[in-house]
Design a protein around this motif. Structure first.
Motif, mmCIF file in Angstrom:
data_model
loop_
_atom_site.group_PDB
_atom_site.id
_atom_site.type_symbol
_atom_site.label_atom_id
_atom_site.label_comp_id
_atom_site.label_asym_id
_atom_site.label_seq_id
_atom_site.Cartn_x
_atom_site.Cartn_y
_atom_site.Cartn_z
ATOM 1 N N LEU A 1 0.811 -1.208 0.000
ATOM 2 C CA LEU A 1 0.000 0.000 0.000
ATOM 3 C C LEU A 1 0.851 1.268 0.000
ATOM 4 O O LEU A 1 0.369 2.346 -0.370
ATOM 5 C CB LEU A 1 -0.943 0.000 1.207
ATOM 6 N N LYS A 2 2.114 1.128 0.394
ATOM 7 C CA LYS A 2 3.007 2.280 0.428
ATOM 8 C C LYS A 2 3.752 2.460 -0.893
ATOM 9 O O LYS A 2 4.480 3.443 -1.059
ATOM 10 C CB LYS A 2 4.014 2.109 1.566
ATOM 11 N N PHE B 1 -5.315 -7.070 -1.883
ATOM 12 C CA PHE B 1 -4.018 -6.434 -2.116
ATOM 13 C C PHE B 1 -4.096 -5.297 -3.134
ATOM 14 O O PHE B 1 -3.527 -4.227 -2.922
ATOM 15 C CB PHE B 1 -3.020 -7.474 -2.661
ATOM 16 N N PHE B 2 -4.784 -5.540 -4.263
ATOM 17 C CA PHE B 2 -4.591 -4.699 -5.441
ATOM 18 C C PHE B 2 -5.852 -4.034 -5.979
ATOM 19 O O PHE B 2 -5.790 -3.340 -6.987
ATOM 20 C CB PHE B 2 -3.962 -5.533 -6.565
ATOM 21 N N GLY B 3 -7.011 -4.262 -5.360
ATOM 22 C CA GLY B 3 -8.212 -3.584 -5.806
ATOM 23 C C GLY B 3 -9.051 -4.405 -6.776
ATOM 24 O O GLY B 3 -8.751 -5.560 -7.078
ATOM 25 N N GLU B 4 -10.109 -3.810 -7.258
ATOM 26 C CA GLU B 4 -11.102 -4.513 -8.080
ATOM 27 C C GLU B 4 -10.525 -4.987 -9.410
ATOM 28 O O GLU B 4 -9.591 -4.399 -9.944
ATOM 29 C CB GLU B 4 -12.305 -3.601 -8.338
ATOM 30 N N ILE C 1 -11.540 -19.076 -4.463
ATOM 31 C CA ILE C 1 -12.069 -17.919 -3.736
ATOM 32 C C ILE C 1 -11.057 -17.376 -2.745
ATOM 33 O O ILE C 1 -10.994 -16.170 -2.484
ATOM 34 C CB ILE C 1 -13.398 -18.294 -3.024
ATOM 35 N N HIS C 2 -10.187 -18.257 -2.204
ATOM 36 C CA HIS C 2 -9.158 -17.822 -1.258
ATOM 37 C C HIS C 2 -8.256 -16.774 -1.905
ATOM 38 O O HIS C 2 -8.036 -15.687 -1.349
ATOM 39 C CB HIS C 2 -8.288 -19.010 -0.831
ATOM 40 N N PHE C 3 -7.690 -17.126 -3.054
ATOM 41 C CA PHE C 3 -6.703 -16.198 -3.597
ATOM 42 C C PHE C 3 -7.341 -15.079 -4.405
ATOM 43 O O PHE C 3 -6.736 -14.009 -4.550
ATOM 44 C CB PHE C 3 -5.583 -16.919 -4.363
ATOM 45 N N PHE C 4 -8.549 -15.248 -4.929
ATOM 46 C CA PHE C 4 -9.209 -14.097 -5.548
ATOM 47 C C PHE C 4 -9.472 -13.024 -4.494
ATOM 48 O O PHE C 4 -9.346 -11.824 -4.757
ATOM 49 C CB PHE C 4 -10.512 -14.515 -6.228
ATOM 50 N N ASP C 5 -9.833 -13.461 -3.286
ATOM 51 C CA ASP C 5 -9.996 -12.486 -2.207
ATOM 52 C C ASP C 5 -8.658 -11.837 -1.867
ATOM 53 O O ASP C 5 -8.573 -10.612 -1.673
ATOM 54 C CB ASP C 5 -10.582 -13.146 -0.958
ATOM 55 N N LEU C 6 -7.602 -12.662 -1.788
ATOM 56 C CA LEU C 6 -6.284 -12.127 -1.464
ATOM 57 C C LEU C 6 -5.848 -11.077 -2.484
ATOM 58 O O LEU C 6 -5.394 -9.980 -2.121
ATOM 59 C CB LEU C 6 -5.270 -13.276 -1.428
ATOM 60 N N LEU C 7 -6.014 -11.394 -3.769
ATOM 61 C CA LEU C 7 -5.565 -10.480 -4.813
ATOM 62 C C LEU C 7 -6.341 -9.171 -4.805
ATOM 63 O O LEU C 7 -5.759 -8.084 -4.932
ATOM 64 C CB LEU C 7 -5.691 -11.153 -6.179
ATOM 65 N N THR C 8 -7.661 -9.256 -4.677
ATOM 66 C CA THR C 8 -8.457 -8.027 -4.694
ATOM 67 C C THR C 8 -8.259 -7.226 -3.411
ATOM 68 O O THR C 8 -8.387 -6.000 -3.416
ATOM 69 C CB THR C 8 -9.944 -8.343 -4.920
ATOM 70 N N LEU D 1 -6.071 -5.994 -12.293
ATOM 71 C CA LEU D 1 -6.672 -5.319 -11.150
ATOM 72 C C LEU D 1 -6.292 -3.841 -11.190
ATOM 73 O O LEU D 1 -5.484 -3.420 -12.021
ATOM 74 C CB LEU D 1 -6.197 -5.970 -9.848
ATOM 75 N N LYS D 2 -6.830 -3.073 -10.286
ATOM 76 C CA LYS D 2 -6.557 -1.639 -10.293
ATOM 77 C C LYS D 2 -5.066 -1.341 -10.169
ATOM 78 O O LYS D 2 -4.564 -0.381 -10.756
ATOM 79 C CB LYS D 2 -7.324 -0.953 -9.156
ATOM 80 N N ARG D 3 -4.356 -2.194 -9.405
ATOM 81 C CA ARG D 3 -2.945 -1.909 -9.143
ATOM 82 C C ARG D 3 -2.030 -3.070 -9.518
ATOM 83 O O ARG D 3 -0.894 -3.123 -9.048
ATOM 84 C CB ARG D 3 -2.759 -1.538 -7.670
ATOM 85 N N ALA D 4 -2.505 -4.019 -10.320
ATOM 86 C CA ALA D 4 -1.653 -5.164 -10.639
ATOM 87 C C ALA D 4 -2.134 -5.893 -11.885
ATOM 88 O O ALA D 4 -3.321 -5.875 -12.217
ATOM 89 C CB ALA D 4 -1.621 -6.134 -9.460
ATOM 90 N N ARG D 5 -1.187 -6.548 -12.537
ATOM 91 C CA ARG D 5 -1.460 -7.487 -13.623
ATOM 92 C C ARG D 5 -1.044 -8.865 -13.132
ATOM 93 O O ARG D 5 0.107 -9.059 -12.731
ATOM 94 C CB ARG D 5 -0.693 -7.084 -14.890
ATOM 95 N N VAL D 6 -1.986 -9.812 -13.153
ATOM 96 C CA VAL D 6 -1.791 -11.080 -12.455
ATOM 97 C C VAL D 6 -1.951 -12.271 -13.399
ATOM 98 O O VAL D 6 -2.993 -12.442 -14.029
ATOM 99 C CB VAL D 6 -2.799 -11.242 -11.288
ATOM 100 N N ARG D 7 -0.916 -13.109 -13.478
ATOM 101 C CA ARG D 7 -1.023 -14.427 -14.093
ATOM 102 C C ARG D 7 -1.220 -15.426 -12.955
ATOM 103 O O ARG D 7 -0.421 -15.447 -12.012
ATOM 104 C CB ARG D 7 0.256 -14.763 -14.884
ATOM 105 N N TRP D 8 -2.266 -16.221 -13.025
ATOM 106 C CA TRP D 8 -2.572 -17.104 -11.893
ATOM 107 C C TRP D 8 -2.821 -18.530 -12.344
ATOM 108 O O TRP D 8 -3.271 -18.792 -13.457
ATOM 109 C CB TRP D 8 -3.770 -16.571 -11.091
ATOM 110 N N PHE D 9 -2.526 -19.449 -11.439
ATOM 111 C CA PHE D 9 -2.678 -20.882 -11.702
ATOM 112 C C PHE D 9 -3.186 -21.541 -10.435
ATOM 113 O O PHE D 9 -2.648 -21.329 -9.345
ATOM 114 C CB PHE D 9 -1.336 -21.488 -12.107
#
Length: 310
Positions: free
Chosen positions: A144-145, A193-196, A184-191, A216-224
């Motif tokens: 966040l900083k 951390f980084f917003g919608e 759902i665990h990591f979708f919550d984690l990502l949003t 996301l608002k503050r990130a580009r995420v490749r996920w598996f």
């Protein structure tokens, strides 16, 4: 002493709820499950009433409420598709609900629950335990900083045996599929951390593997995501480990496979202190998971493909 009831007593996750209720100083008044393999309750609350039929369970709790001995919380650990009706049962009983994730399967059900909260004055909370994981809390505070957007590579392998595909967990109508039941665990984690999420792509969707790309608002995420333990990399697999959770942010890896033992208890403590996770916190991850299981598959370009996709 706070008074609890519990649905889904025979389920995989129920012992964590029993432990949490015990450790926050609560009392389990009654429990519900159509299965009767529930001997685990004797280790925590042997005096709890037990029911296999929801009508009898609810009637028993209604009678207690009439006598001024009703429950304050109904913990919901039943299969995912039952979360919504069991939360509504809690509201009818004049209790707040503490539901396992996913709170519900569809975004519109979140709005339905919001209306029920306003109508009844009761609240529904959910178990977003990654939000109390110490290393992840510290990581979020650091992020966040900093300025984004961040480049993120997330790998989430949680091995399950052959039994998994024979249960309700593999039935999309009941569990929401892999993206919702486990993702759902990591979708919550990502949003968190980084917003919608502003863009969602799905590159793989099978009973054991989901993969894709999020902006996301503050990130580009490749996920598996996978429940196949063969995806656990060495040297973890050679040590007999069946779980691998990793998030790499701008090339810096944060491995968070450990530290999950007491997170349910911590979420319960926060909930009882008025700091629980409610509809507002749960909404975005539910929306993303629903899109992941319904959007058409897309062939990934090299820059958005997760390296585990072979």
């Amino acid at each position: 002493m706070r008074r609890f009831a519990l649905t889904g007593l025979a389920g995989y996750i129920a012992p964590r709820h029993l432990k949490a209720i015990k450790e926050v100083g609560g009392s389990l008044v009654a429990a519900l499950d159509p299965a009767t393999s529930v001997g685990i309750v004797d280790s925590y609350f042997p005096e709890a009433a037990f029911f296999t039929e929801p009508e009898l369970f609810e009637a028993y709790l209604e009678d207690l409420a009439v006598r001024g001995q009703g429950v304050e919380y109904l913990s919901v650990a039943a299969p995912n598709y039952l979360h919504l009706p069991h939360i509504r049962m809690a509201f009818r009983l004049g209790a707040d609900a503490i539901s396992e994730k996913p709170l519900v399967l569809w975004p519109e059900e979140v709005e339905n629950l919001k209306a029920w909260e306003e109508r009844t004055g009761r609240r529904v909370y959910t178990i977003l335990q990654l939000r109390v994981h110490p290393s992840l809390v510290a990581l979020r505070e650091r992020l966040l900083k900093e300025e984004g957007p961040f480049e993120v590579l997330l790998t989430y392998v949680t091995g399950r045996g052959a039994w998994y595909l024979k249960t309700w967990k593999a039935e999309e109508a009941k569990s929401g599929g892999l993206a919702t039941n486990i993702g759902i665990h990591f979708f919550d984690l990502l949003t968190w951390f980084f917003g919608e999420a502003e863009r969602v792509e799905v590159h793989a969707r099978t009973p054991t593997v989901n993969a894709g790309y999020l902006e996301l608002k503050r990130a580009r995420v490749r996920w598996f995501l996978s429940i196949d333990p063969s995806f656990v990399p060495e040297p973890w697999r050679s040590q007999g480990k069946r779980t691998y959770r990793s998030i790499a942010i701008d090339g810096e890896e944060v491995e968070f496979s450990e530290g999950f033992t007491d997170l349910h208890t911590e979420v319960y403590r926060k909930t009882l202190a008025g700091e629980g996770f409610g509809l507002a916190e749960a909404r975005e991850a539910i929306r993303v998971a629903a899109e992941v299981r319904t959007l058409p598959l897309k062939d990934p370009t090299p820059e958005v493909r997760h390296p585990f996709l072979r």
